[in-house]
Design a protein around this motif. Structure first.
Motif, PDB file in Angstrom:
ATOM      1  N   ALA A   7       0.890  -0.922   0.301  1.00 16.20           N
ATOM      2  CA  ALA A   7       0.193   0.288   0.332  1.00 16.20           C
ATOM      3  C   ALA A   7       0.851   1.131   0.319  1.00 16.20           C
ATOM      4  O   ALA A   7       0.447   2.675   0.115  1.00 16.20           O
ATOM      5  CB  ALA A   7      -0.843   0.147   0.936  1.00 16.20           C
ATOM      6  N   SER A   8       2.438   1.147  -0.295  1.00 13.83           N
ATOM      7  CA  SER A   8       2.919   2.313   0.047  1.00 13.83           C
ATOM      8  C   SER A   8       3.503   2.793  -1.578  1.00 13.83           C
ATOM      9  O   SER A   8       4.446   1.444  -1.733  1.00 13.83           O
ATOM     10  CB  SER A   8       4.389   1.973   0.783  1.00 13.83           C
ATOM     11  OG  SER A   8       3.534   1.673   2.176  1.00 13.83           O
ATOM     12  N   SER A  60      -4.770   0.121  -1.917  1.00 15.63           N
ATOM     13  CA  SER A  60      -4.908   0.969  -1.763  1.00 15.63           C
ATOM     14  C   SER A  60      -4.037   1.778  -0.804  1.00 15.63           C
ATOM     15  O   SER A  60      -3.232   1.420  -0.274  1.00 15.63           O
ATOM     16  CB  SER A  60      -6.450   1.545  -0.834  1.00 15.63           C
ATOM     17  OG  SER A  60      -7.783   1.283  -1.561  1.00 15.63           O
ATOM     18  N   SER A  62      -1.343   4.121   1.102  1.00 14.76           N
ATOM     19  CA  SER A  62      -1.207   4.706   2.361  1.00 14.76           C
ATOM     20  C   SER A  62      -0.045   5.410   1.826  1.00 14.76           C
ATOM     21  O   SER A  62       0.973   5.784   1.379  1.00 14.76           O
ATOM     22  CB  SER A  62      -1.935   4.032   3.474  1.00 14.76           C
ATOM     23  OG  SER A  62      -0.654   3.021   4.024  1.00 14.76           O
ATOM     24  N   ALA A  63       0.411   6.299   3.197  1.00 12.99           N
ATOM     25  CA  ALA A  63       1.263   7.271   3.421  1.00 12.99           C
ATOM     26  C   ALA A  63       2.801   5.978   3.743  1.00 12.99           C
ATOM     27  O   ALA A  63       2.656   5.610   4.813  1.00 12.99           O
ATOM     28  CB  ALA A  63       1.382   7.808   4.184  1.00 12.99           C
TER      29      ALA A  63
END
Length: 122
Positions: A7-8, A60, A62-63
């Motif tokens: 997710a990164s 999705s 994310s940071a």
């Protein structure tokens, strides 16, 4: 190169190593205006008749951590010994790779390794 691992999202500058552990969903893209060129190692090689990759759903975003040396690493040239053949490992068992070792070697003029062999591809 831009790459999403899990997710990164990360940006790999020239001279970087992008390490993608086995089983981590990922994709990469070029957001620039010039061709992006990279070398890719898939280790171990897939068995004959088996695909190298499987399509999955994109997680999705994310940071990503500001500093995540696990997935994107740059070469620390200060680790080289200027007086002899030396290698700096970018990926090995200590950095999370179970299947390969990726190193950068520096060979000063007139220096080198002894004649040797490995029991694996290099």
């Amino acid at each position: 190169m831009h790459v999403q691992i899990g997710a990164s999202e990360y940006t790999a500058e020239p001279g970087s190593l992008v390490f993608i552990p086995a089983g981590a969903p990922h994709w990469n893209w070029n957001a620039g205006s010039e061709d992006e060129v990279h070398a890719e190692l898939i280790v171990p090689a897939p068995l004959p008749g088996h695909p190298a990759a499987y399509a999955v759903q994109v997680p999705s975003l994310s940071a990503a951590p500001a500093e995540d040396p696990f997935y994107v690493r740059t070469l620390d040239e200060s680790q080289f010994d200027p007086d002899r053949f030396s290698m700096v490992a970018l990926a090995d068992r200590t950095t999370g790779s179970r299947s390969c070792r990726i190193s950068v070697a520096q060979v000063p003029p007139g220096k080198g390794t002894p004649l040797h062999l490995h029991t694996f591809d290099q």
